[in-house]
Scaffold this motif. Structure first.
Motif, PDB file in Angstrom:
ATOM      1  N   ALA A 311       0.777  -0.843  -0.237  1.00  0.00           N
ATOM      2  CA  ALA A 311       0.525  -0.115   0.027  1.00  0.00           C
ATOM      3  C   ALA A 311       0.832   1.675   0.104  1.00  0.00           C
ATOM      4  CB  ALA A 311      -1.012   0.019   1.104  1.00  0.00           C
ATOM      5  N   GLY A 312       2.283   1.167   0.597  1.00  0.00           N
ATOM      6  CA  GLY A 312       3.276   2.214   0.440  1.00  0.00           C
ATOM      7  C   GLY A 312       4.385   1.738   0.515  1.00  0.00           C
ATOM      8  N   THR A 313       5.572   2.700   0.586  1.00  0.00           N
ATOM      9  CA  THR A 313       6.768   2.683   0.469  1.00  0.00           C
ATOM     10  C   THR A 313       7.468   2.358  -0.751  1.00  0.00           C
ATOM     11  OG1 THR A 313       7.257   0.177   1.806  1.00  0.00           O
ATOM     12  CG2 THR A 313       6.543   2.042   3.205  1.00  0.00           C
ATOM     13  N   TYR A 314       8.729   1.624  -0.415  1.00  0.00           N
ATOM     14  CA  TYR A 314       8.827   1.319  -1.963  1.00  0.00           C
ATOM     15  C   TYR A 314       9.192  -0.679  -1.009  1.00  0.00           C
ATOM     16  CZ  TYR A 314      13.735   3.775  -1.080  1.00  0.00           C
ATOM     17  OH  TYR A 314      14.877   5.293  -0.257  1.00  0.00           O
ATOM     18  N   PHE A 315       8.329  -1.106  -0.760  1.00  0.00           N
ATOM     19  CA  PHE A 315       8.655  -2.077  -0.304  1.00  0.00           C
ATOM     20  C   PHE A 315       7.999  -3.408  -0.776  1.00  0.00           C
ATOM     21  CE2 PHE A 315      11.563   0.110   3.178  1.00  0.00           C
ATOM     22  CZ  PHE A 315      12.406   0.210   1.894  1.00  0.00           C
ATOM     23  N   GLN A 316       8.223  -4.639  -0.900  1.00  0.00           N
ATOM     24  CA  GLN A 316       7.268  -6.105  -1.968  1.00  0.00           C
ATOM     25  C   GLN A 316       7.372  -6.636  -0.456  1.00  0.00           C
ATOM     26  OE1 GLN A 316       3.843  -5.558  -3.732  1.00  0.00           O
ATOM     27  NE2 GLN A 316       3.705  -7.149  -2.527  1.00  0.00           N
ATOM     28  N   LEU A 317       6.494  -7.235   0.246  1.00  0.00           N
ATOM     29  CA  LEU A 317       6.598  -8.478   0.787  1.00  0.00           C
ATOM     30  C   LEU A 317       5.671  -9.871  -0.286  1.00  0.00           C
ATOM     31  CD1 LEU A 317       5.549  -8.157   4.653  1.00  0.00           C
ATOM     32  CD2 LEU A 317       7.350  -7.926   3.337  1.00  0.00           C
ATOM     33  N   LEU A 318       6.578 -10.749   0.073  1.00  0.00           N
ATOM     34  CA  LEU A 318       6.262 -11.996  -0.961  1.00  0.00           C
ATOM     35  C   LEU A 318       6.037 -12.921   0.089  1.00  0.00           C
ATOM     36  CD1 LEU A 318       8.556 -12.110  -4.062  1.00  0.00           C
ATOM     37  CD2 LEU A 318       6.253 -10.998  -3.562  1.00  0.00           C
ATOM     38  N   ASP A 319       5.937 -13.884  -0.304  1.00  0.00           N
ATOM     39  CA  ASP A 319       5.694 -14.946   1.092  1.00  0.00           C
ATOM     40  C   ASP A 319       5.329 -16.030   0.315  1.00  0.00           C
ATOM     41  OD1 ASP A 319       4.530 -17.521   2.412  1.00  0.00           O
ATOM     42  OD2 ASP A 319       2.440 -16.411   2.899  1.00  0.00           O
ATOM     43  N   TYR A 320       6.862 -16.748   1.004  1.00  0.00           N
ATOM     44  CA  TYR A 320       7.438 -17.894   0.061  1.00  0.00           C
ATOM     45  C   TYR A 320       6.868 -19.010   0.836  1.00  0.00           C
ATOM     46  CZ  TYR A 320      10.707 -18.177   4.041  1.00  0.00           C
ATOM     47  OH  TYR A 320      11.088 -18.335   5.068  1.00  0.00           O
ATOM     48  N   SER A 321       5.728 -19.501   1.643  1.00  0.00           N
ATOM     49  CA  SER A 321       5.354 -20.841   1.839  1.00  0.00           C
ATOM     50  C   SER A 321       5.108 -21.378   0.999  1.00  0.00           C
ATOM     51  CB  SER A 321       3.952 -20.631   3.343  1.00  0.00           C
ATOM     52  OG  SER A 321       3.558 -19.480   2.753  1.00  0.00           O
ATOM     53  N   ALA A 322       4.201 -21.572   0.102  1.00  0.00           N
ATOM     54  CA  ALA A 322       4.227 -22.567  -1.182  1.00  0.00           C
ATOM     55  C   ALA A 322       5.608 -23.077  -1.659  1.00  0.00           C
ATOM     56  CB  ALA A 322       3.500 -21.631  -2.143  1.00  0.00           C
ATOM     57  N   ILE A 323       6.473 -22.923  -1.164  1.00  0.00           N
ATOM     58  CA  ILE A 323       7.961 -23.209  -1.879  1.00  0.00           C
ATOM     59  C   ILE A 323       8.523 -24.032  -0.776  1.00  0.00           C
ATOM     60  CG2 ILE A 323      10.337 -21.937  -3.015  1.00  0.00           C
ATOM     61  CD1 ILE A 323       8.336 -19.677  -4.122  1.00  0.00           C
ATOM     62  N   SER A 324       8.894 -23.568  -0.033  1.00  0.00           N
ATOM     63  CA  SER A 324      10.332 -23.846   1.178  1.00  0.00           C
ATOM     64  C   SER A 324       9.211 -23.427   2.699  1.00  0.00           C
ATOM     65  CB  SER A 324      11.136 -22.945   1.326  1.00  0.00           C
ATOM     66  OG  SER A 324      11.944 -23.556   1.783  1.00  0.00           O
ATOM     67  N   GLY A 325       9.703 -24.087   3.670  1.00  0.00           N
ATOM     68  CA  GLY A 325       8.968 -23.837   5.014  1.00  0.00           C
ATOM     69  C   GLY A 325      10.393 -23.643   5.427  1.00  0.00           C
ATOM     70  N   GLU A 326      11.687 -22.969   5.163  1.00  0.00           N
ATOM     71  CA  GLU A 326      13.204 -22.828   5.636  1.00  0.00           C
ATOM     72  C   GLU A 326      12.422 -21.964   6.461  1.00  0.00           C
ATOM     73  OE1 GLU A 326      16.725 -23.861   6.011  1.00  0.00           O
ATOM     74  OE2 GLU A 326      16.929 -23.494   3.515  1.00  0.00           O
ATOM     75  N   VAL A 327      13.843 -21.281   7.730  1.00  0.00           N
ATOM     76  CA  VAL A 327      13.462 -19.873   8.004  1.00  0.00           C
ATOM     77  C   VAL A 327      14.132 -18.590   7.112  1.00  0.00           C
ATOM     78  CG1 VAL A 327      13.750 -20.582  10.341  1.00  0.00           C
ATOM     79  CG2 VAL A 327      15.768 -20.186   9.394  1.00  0.00           C
ATOM     80  N   ASP A 328      13.445 -17.399   6.798  1.00  0.00           N
ATOM     81  CA  ASP A 328      13.533 -16.289   5.997  1.00  0.00           C
ATOM     82  C   ASP A 328      14.764 -16.516   6.249  1.00  0.00           C
ATOM     83  OD1 ASP A 328      13.370 -14.815   8.656  1.00  0.00           O
ATOM     84  OD2 ASP A 328      12.260 -13.506   7.625  1.00  0.00           O
ATOM     85  N   THR A 329      15.991 -16.047   8.216  1.00  0.00           N
ATOM     86  CA  THR A 329      17.341 -15.549   7.291  1.00  0.00           C
ATOM     87  C   THR A 329      17.961 -16.559   6.816  1.00  0.00           C
ATOM     88  OG1 THR A 329      17.035 -16.375   9.323  1.00  0.00           O
ATOM     89  CG2 THR A 329      17.493 -14.368   9.467  1.00  0.00           C
ATOM     90  N   ARG A 330      17.951 -17.926   6.411  1.00  0.00           N
ATOM     91  CA  ARG A 330      19.060 -18.835   6.480  1.00  0.00           C
ATOM     92  C   ARG A 330      18.650 -18.662   4.835  1.00  0.00           C
ATOM     93  NH1 ARG A 330      18.059 -24.311   8.224  1.00  0.00           N
ATOM     94  NH2 ARG A 330      18.845 -22.748  10.571  1.00  0.00           N
TER      95      ARG A 330
END
Ligand code: PMP
Ligand code: GLN
Length: 380
Positions: A311-330
């Motif tokens: 809705a604002g900023t210049y960032f887009q979140l992408l949800d990767y749960s359909a691809i991997s259950g790995e922690v996001d930091t890794r």
């Protein structure tokens, strides 16, 4: 030996991911900064002022030229009148303004309400002032505030609420109703507010930005912090400003004068000239960045990521749960190496990361880079 004041803290995720992107020659959609240049007139103005010899200390509060332009812009965009002398302070980056405002507000033992995922510079400043950050969640997928929960968290030690809209990292925005709730709550309990509005001009789909400066009750108790780096696409110039009523501004300046004293003179003069000559420039940003958001999101249509357009900023979140259950930091490190797109893991912005799988991508990038990044992400 030195005893660390912030033993749990390392180097910011933005520096780490940008370094990793450089190391692996990945497309860098991690750190929030444009990969294209700022308006030529702005860059020329900086050369002009430095060649004209404007290279010594500015006044503590900022050059009068720039503070007057800020006041004119606040009137134009927010319909609010601010006194350039007693209410506007130019700072060397919003980060410094936030640090000084937090330091001015927080006494040892005070509690400060912040919302997770929370921009990373707030908590260290709260802790160094001897305070304690109380983290309340923004609930996915909309990342909205639960005001009943906020009210329940307030106690006699609560001093300050820090809000950030448009919100980094989620891209959500606060509504007028949210600000009215905040106003009622902070008036009821006599709390201070710091409002981080650095993405104020990047609000999409016809929505309006709502500033604390537009609500009389909030304006009396708030420090509103802005960044010229974001608005004019010059994050490396590290210049911003803080607007607060005279009593609060006096306290902010007491700290600012010993953290940095002043912001950089020729940069201030250059920005003031550009604002005078191009007062409509900030109004172009919403359409400019919305087009980039749409390009990036459209190019990901055939990917396995899911998304809600930001809705604002210049960032887009992408949800990767359909691809991997790995922690996001890794995972974000893995994907920086191959296929070669760097992003920011959202879990680092939480005190207690929930079970969710989001990465943050910055779309303040050239169209070609956004397209190439999306093509690579579609192959995952
Ligand atoms: N607040 C938020 C939410 C940010 O994303 C940033 C990063 N630009 C800042 C503050 C700091 O801005 P500046 O670069 O002007 O210090
Ligand atoms: N605010 C920028 C971001 O969110 C980065 C600022 C920084 O590197 N400290 O990416």
């Amino acid at each position: 030996m030195l005893e660390s004041k912030l033993p749990a803290l390392g180097t910011t995720i933005f520096s780490r991911m940008s370094a990793l992107a450089a190391q692996h020659e990945a497309l860098n959609l991690s750190q929030g900064c444009p990969d294209f240049d700022a308006p030529e007139a702005l860059r020329e103005a900086l050369c002009r002022h430095t060649m004209a010899g404007h290279n010594q200390y500015a006044p503590l509060a900022g050059t009068p030229q720039l503070r007057e332009q800020v006041a004119a812009q606040l009137l134009r965009y927010r319909g609010t009148r601010c006194d350039p002398d007693s209410e506007i302070t130019v700072v060397p980056g919003a980060t410094e303004g936030l640090f000084c405002a937090i330091t001015a507000c927080v006494h040892p033992g005070d509690e400060v309400i912040v919302f997770d995922p929370c921009y990373d510079s707030y908590q260290p400043a709260v802790e160094m002032a001897g305070g304690r950050a109380v983290h309340l969640p923004l609930a996915a997928p909309g990342f909205t505030v639960d005001w009943e929960r906020v009210a329940a968290a307030v106690n006699a030690r609560t001093r300050l609420v820090i809000i950030n809209s448009p919100h980094n990292p989620t891209g959500s925005t606060l509504s007028r109703a949210d600000l009215l709730q905040l106003q009622a709550l902070t008036e009821r309990h006599d709390l201070l507010v710091i409002s981080d509005e650095v993405y104020e001009h990047m609000v999409f789909d016809g929505r309006a930005h709502h500033s604390v400066l537009q609500f009389e009750g909030l304006r009396q108790r708030s420090f509103a912090v802005f960044s010229f780096g974001k608005t004019f696409g010059v994050t490396g110039w590290k210049t911003g400003y803080c607007v607060a009523p005279p009593e609060l501004t006096r306290e902010l300046r007491k700290i600012h004068q010993y953290v940095s004293f002043v912001a950089v003179t020729p940069v201030q003069l250059a920005i003031a000239d550009f604002m005078r000559d191009e007062p409509g420039y900030p109004a172009t940003l919403a359409a400019f960045y919305q087009r980039k958001r749409d390009l990036f999101c459209r190019a990901l249509r055939d990917s396995r990521f899911t998304l809600q357009p930001s809705a604002g900023t210049y960032f887009q979140l992408l949800d990767y749960s359909a691809i991997s259950g790995e922690v996001d930091t890794r995972l974000c490190e893995t994907w920086t190496r191959s296929p070669g797109v760097a992003s920011i893991p959202v879990s680092v912005f939480y005190q207690h990361p929930p079970e969710q799988h989001y990465l943050r991508f910055c779309f303040a990038k050239s169209d070609a880079v956004l397209q190439e990044a999306a093509d690579l992400l579609c192959r995952i």
